[in-house]
Write an enzyme that holds these catalytic residues in place. Sequence first.
Site, PDB file in Angstrom:
ATOM      1  N   HIS A 256      -7.668   9.416  -1.920  1.00 10.00           N
ATOM      2  CA  HIS A 256      -7.003   9.372  -0.622  1.00 10.00           C
ATOM      3  C   HIS A 256      -7.849   9.980   0.504  1.00 10.00           C
ATOM      4  CE1 HIS A 256      -2.635   9.193   1.054  1.00 10.00           C
ATOM      5  NE2 HIS A 256      -3.489   9.007   2.028  1.00 10.00           N
TER       6      HIS A 256
ATOM      7  N   ASP B 170       0.850  -1.202   0.000  1.00 12.71           N
ATOM      8  CA  ASP B 170       0.000   0.000   0.000  1.00 12.71           C
ATOM      9  C   ASP B 170       0.881   1.246   0.000  1.00 12.71           C
ATOM     10  OD1 ASP B 170      -2.858   1.186   0.670  1.00 12.71           O
ATOM     11  OD2 ASP B 170      -1.404   2.242   1.912  1.00 12.71           O
TER      12      ASP B 170
ATOM     13  N   LYS C 236      -2.815   5.801  -4.359  1.00  7.88           N
ATOM     14  CA  LYS C 236      -3.931   6.711  -4.034  1.00  7.88           C
ATOM     15  C   LYS C 236      -3.754   8.061  -4.722  1.00  7.88           C
ATOM     16  CE  LYS C 236      -3.729   4.673   0.587  1.00  7.88           C
ATOM     17  NZ  LYS C 236      -2.300   4.577   0.931  1.00  7.88           N
TER      18      LYS C 236
ATOM     19  N   LYS D 192       2.768  -1.208   8.870  1.00 10.94           N
ATOM     20  CA  LYS D 192       4.029  -0.679   8.334  1.00 10.94           C
ATOM     21  C   LYS D 192       5.153  -0.937   9.339  1.00 10.94           C
ATOM     22  CE  LYS D 192       7.122   2.909   8.681  1.00 10.94           C
ATOM     23  NZ  LYS D 192       7.820   3.400   9.909  1.00 10.94           N
ATOM     24  N   SER D 193       6.309  -1.289   8.837  1.00 11.60           N
ATOM     25  CA  SER D 193       7.534  -1.265   9.645  1.00 11.60           C
ATOM     26  C   SER D 193       8.710  -1.181   8.685  1.00 11.60           C
ATOM     27  CB  SER D 193       7.648  -2.528  10.508  1.00 11.60           C
ATOM     28  OG  SER D 193       8.901  -2.522  11.172  1.00 11.60           O
ATOM     29  N   VAL D 194       9.780  -0.545   9.141  1.00 10.94           N
ATOM     30  CA  VAL D 194      11.021  -0.581   8.357  1.00 10.94           C
ATOM     31  C   VAL D 194      12.023  -1.541   9.001  1.00 10.94           C
ATOM     32  CG1 VAL D 194      10.778   1.734   7.378  1.00 10.94           C
ATOM     33  CG2 VAL D 194      11.921   1.450   9.598  1.00 10.94           C
TER      34      VAL D 194
ATOM     35  N   ARG E 185      10.416  -6.971  12.695  1.00  7.77           N
ATOM     36  CA  ARG E 185       8.998  -6.631  12.896  1.00  7.77           C
ATOM     37  C   ARG E 185       8.177  -6.934  11.644  1.00  7.77           C
ATOM     38  NH1 ARG E 185       9.642  -0.628  15.595  1.00  7.77           N
ATOM     39  NH2 ARG E 185      10.196  -1.300  17.705  1.00  7.77           N
TER      40      ARG E 185
ATOM     41  N   TYR F  20       3.035   9.913  -0.622  1.00  5.04           N
ATOM     42  CA  TYR F  20       4.125   9.344   0.193  1.00  5.04           C
ATOM     43  C   TYR F  20       5.486   9.589  -0.469  1.00  5.04           C
ATOM     44  CZ  TYR F  20       0.350   6.620   2.466  1.00  5.04           C
ATOM     45  OH  TYR F  20      -0.809   6.205   3.101  1.00  5.04           O
TER      46      TYR F  20
ATOM     47  N   LEU G 266      -1.843  -0.709  13.936  1.00  8.57           N
ATOM     48  CA  LEU G 266      -1.163  -0.809  15.233  1.00  8.57           C
ATOM     49  C   LEU G 266      -1.230   0.515  15.998  1.00  8.57           C
ATOM     50  CD1 LEU G 266       1.994  -2.762  14.009  1.00  8.57           C
ATOM     51  CD2 LEU G 266       0.130  -3.678  15.425  1.00  8.57           C
TER      52      LEU G 266
ATOM     53  N   ILE H  77      -2.894  -3.261   6.815  1.00 13.09           N
ATOM     54  CA  ILE H  77      -1.668  -2.901   6.094  1.00 13.09           C
ATOM     55  C   ILE H  77      -0.627  -2.335   7.060  1.00 13.09           C
ATOM     56  CG2 ILE H  77      -2.586  -2.609   3.750  1.00 13.09           C
ATOM     57  CD1 ILE H  77      -3.146   0.339   4.430  1.00 13.09           C
TER      58      ILE H  77
HETATM   59  P1  NDP Z   1       1.029   1.298  11.897  1.00 10.68           P
HETATM   60  O1  NDP Z   1      -0.133   1.221  12.814  1.00 10.68           O
HETATM   61  O2  NDP Z   1       1.228   0.270  10.869  1.00 10.68           O
HETATM   62  O3  NDP Z   1       2.324   1.411  12.831  1.00 10.68           O
HETATM   63  C1  NDP Z   1       3.611   1.639  12.333  1.00 10.68           C
HETATM   64  C2  NDP Z   1       4.527   1.965  13.506  1.00 10.68           C
HETATM   65  O4  NDP Z   1       4.564   0.860  14.410  1.00 10.68           O
HETATM   66  C3  NDP Z   1       5.945   2.229  13.083  1.00 10.68           C
HETATM   67  O5  NDP Z   1       6.463   3.216  13.976  1.00 10.68           O
HETATM   68  C4  NDP Z   1       6.654   0.903  13.316  1.00 10.68           C
HETATM   69  O6  NDP Z   1       8.019   1.106  13.646  1.00 10.68           O
HETATM   70  C5  NDP Z   1       5.893   0.364  14.514  1.00 10.68           C
HETATM   71  N1  NDP Z   1       5.799  -1.099  14.493  1.00 10.68           N
HETATM   72  C6  NDP Z   1       5.384  -1.862  13.448  1.00 10.68           C
HETATM   73  N2  NDP Z   1       5.405  -3.166  13.789  1.00 10.68           N
HETATM   74  C7  NDP Z   1       5.820  -3.236  15.062  1.00 10.68           C
HETATM   75  C8  NDP Z   1       6.056  -4.324  15.949  1.00 10.68           C
HETATM   76  N3  NDP Z   1       5.845  -5.566  15.565  1.00 10.68           N
HETATM   77  N4  NDP Z   1       6.488  -4.027  17.197  1.00 10.68           N
HETATM   78  C9  NDP Z   1       6.691  -2.748  17.580  1.00 10.68           C
HETATM   79  N5  NDP Z   1       6.497  -1.686  16.788  1.00 10.68           N
HETATM   80  C10 NDP Z   1       6.070  -1.927  15.520  1.00 10.68           C
HETATM   81  O7  NDP Z   1       0.997   2.785  11.282  1.00 10.68           O
HETATM   82  P2  NDP Z   1       0.925   3.486   9.851  1.00 10.68           P
HETATM   83  O8  NDP Z   1       0.388   4.839  10.138  1.00 10.68           O
HETATM   84  O9  NDP Z   1       2.174   3.378   9.098  1.00 10.68           O
HETATM   85  O10 NDP Z   1      -0.232   2.714   9.070  1.00 10.68           O
HETATM   86  C11 NDP Z   1       0.006   1.599   8.242  1.00 10.68           C
HETATM   87  C12 NDP Z   1      -0.202   1.940   6.794  1.00 10.68           C
HETATM   88  O11 NDP Z   1      -1.517   2.445   6.577  1.00 10.68           O
HETATM   89  C13 NDP Z   1       0.682   3.080   6.290  1.00 10.68           C
HETATM   90  O12 NDP Z   1       2.023   2.699   6.110  1.00 10.68           O
HETATM   91  C14 NDP Z   1      -0.047   3.467   5.029  1.00 10.68           C
HETATM   92  O13 NDP Z   1       0.238   2.514   4.004  1.00 10.68           O
HETATM   93  C15 NDP Z   1      -1.493   3.362   5.490  1.00 10.68           C
HETATM   94  N6  NDP Z   1      -2.006   4.677   5.949  1.00 10.68           N
HETATM   95  C16 NDP Z   1      -3.010   5.263   5.198  1.00 10.68           C
HETATM   96  C17 NDP Z   1      -3.537   6.484   5.542  1.00 10.68           C
HETATM   97  C18 NDP Z   1      -4.627   7.054   4.735  1.00 10.68           C
HETATM   98  O14 NDP Z   1      -4.954   8.241   4.933  1.00 10.68           O
HETATM   99  N7  NDP Z   1      -5.224   6.318   3.823  1.00 10.68           N
HETATM  100  C19 NDP Z   1      -3.024   7.246   6.703  1.00 10.68           C
HETATM  101  C20 NDP Z   1      -1.993   6.546   7.447  1.00 10.68           C
HETATM  102  C21 NDP Z   1      -1.538   5.298   7.074  1.00 10.68           C
HETATM  103  P3  NDP Z   1       9.262   0.833  12.625  1.00 10.68           P
HETATM  104  O15 NDP Z   1       8.820   1.162  11.245  1.00 10.68           O
HETATM  105  O16 NDP Z   1      10.303   1.754  13.163  1.00 10.68           O
HETATM  106  O17 NDP Z   1       9.635  -0.625  12.802  1.00 10.68           O
END
Ligand code: NDP
Length: 262
Positions: free
Chosen positions: A111, A49, A79, A233-235, A239, A54, A193, A231
């Site tokens: 979006h 996604d 989007k 996200k993590s880098v 994780r 982005y 998350l 969906i």
């Molecule tokens: P998430 O809820 O997926 O959380 C991501 C955060 O949690 C990051 O800081 C990541 O850290 C941390 N994390 C992930 N996995 C773990 C784990 N197993 N243990 C501990 N920490 C963890 O947030 P997002 O806001 O990124 O949402 C996910 C996706 O949704 C986005 O990437 C995007 O694709 C979509 N989105 C869409 C929006 C819209 O308006 N349509 C708005 C916001 C998001 P790290 O990366 O440092 O590991």
Amino acid sequence: MTSSPAIPTITLNNGVEIPQIGFGVFQVPNAETEAAVTAALEAGYRSIDTAAVYGNEQGVGRAIAKSGLPRDELFITSKLWNSDQGANAPRAFEETLVKLGLDQLDLYLIHWPTPARNLYLQSWEALEDIAARGLSRAIGVSNFLPVHLDHIVGLGGTVPALNQIELHPALQQRELVAANDAHGIATEAWSPLAQGAMLTNPVIVELARAVGRTPAQVILRWHLQEGRIIIPKSVTPARIAENIALFDFELDSAAIEAIATL
Ligand code: NDP
């Protein structure tokens, strides 16, 4: 490349199947996106996604090209950004395809409704044209409230396949999910998350201890058992792998009810 675990799919209202778990890349810098998406594909994710705003569609595209995976094994979502709504939508879509290096998307979303612009209905007709030309297998919306869904459905054309909305244990969005359900629109949870904010919640921590999993896995498994598309996200490669290791345990009804109260 590890073989992909059996990821369940959800059938959208036009018959297209979307993997129930995908990989989000919001806030991942373009230069780091290829590595993150490559780690996700290696861990078994097949749905990605992204969004024009982005700024990392090129990084996603590089990872797709490098993976060598057959295109039909992947599910790619992007989007339309707010400032491209209306007459600019077809050009913005073409730019997204070019940046991703693809000739077709699996899902293209508006979006945000941004009702003050009053362009989301015109934008929807542009997305319908994109779908009619076979350039996206499905089309949908994001961050739409029930009133915006009513207006789109009221056009009498294509019903959005999906509404991508913020949804996690601290924001369960029951009314909005009910509106999606009433229209036959699938619900996809963004920030599943809560961007990490719920990982230290005592109820979640205790449920995780009881099933021998991590708090993130408990939250993601709750979404799956509620029938939603997610969906995360993590880098962080560990994780990324942890967040898709969800298919060899189950939460019981008491656990699901405990999360419902949060
Ligand atoms: P998430 O809820 O997926 O959380 C991501 C955060 O949690 C990051 O800081 C990541 O850290 C941390 N994390 C992930 N996995 C773990 C784990 N197993 N243990 C501990 N920490 C963890 O947030 P997002 O806001 O990124 O949402 C996910 C996706 O949704 C986005 O990437 C995007 O694709 C979509 N989105 C869409 C929006 C819209 O308006 N349509 C708005 C916001 C998001 P790290 O990366 O440092 O590991």
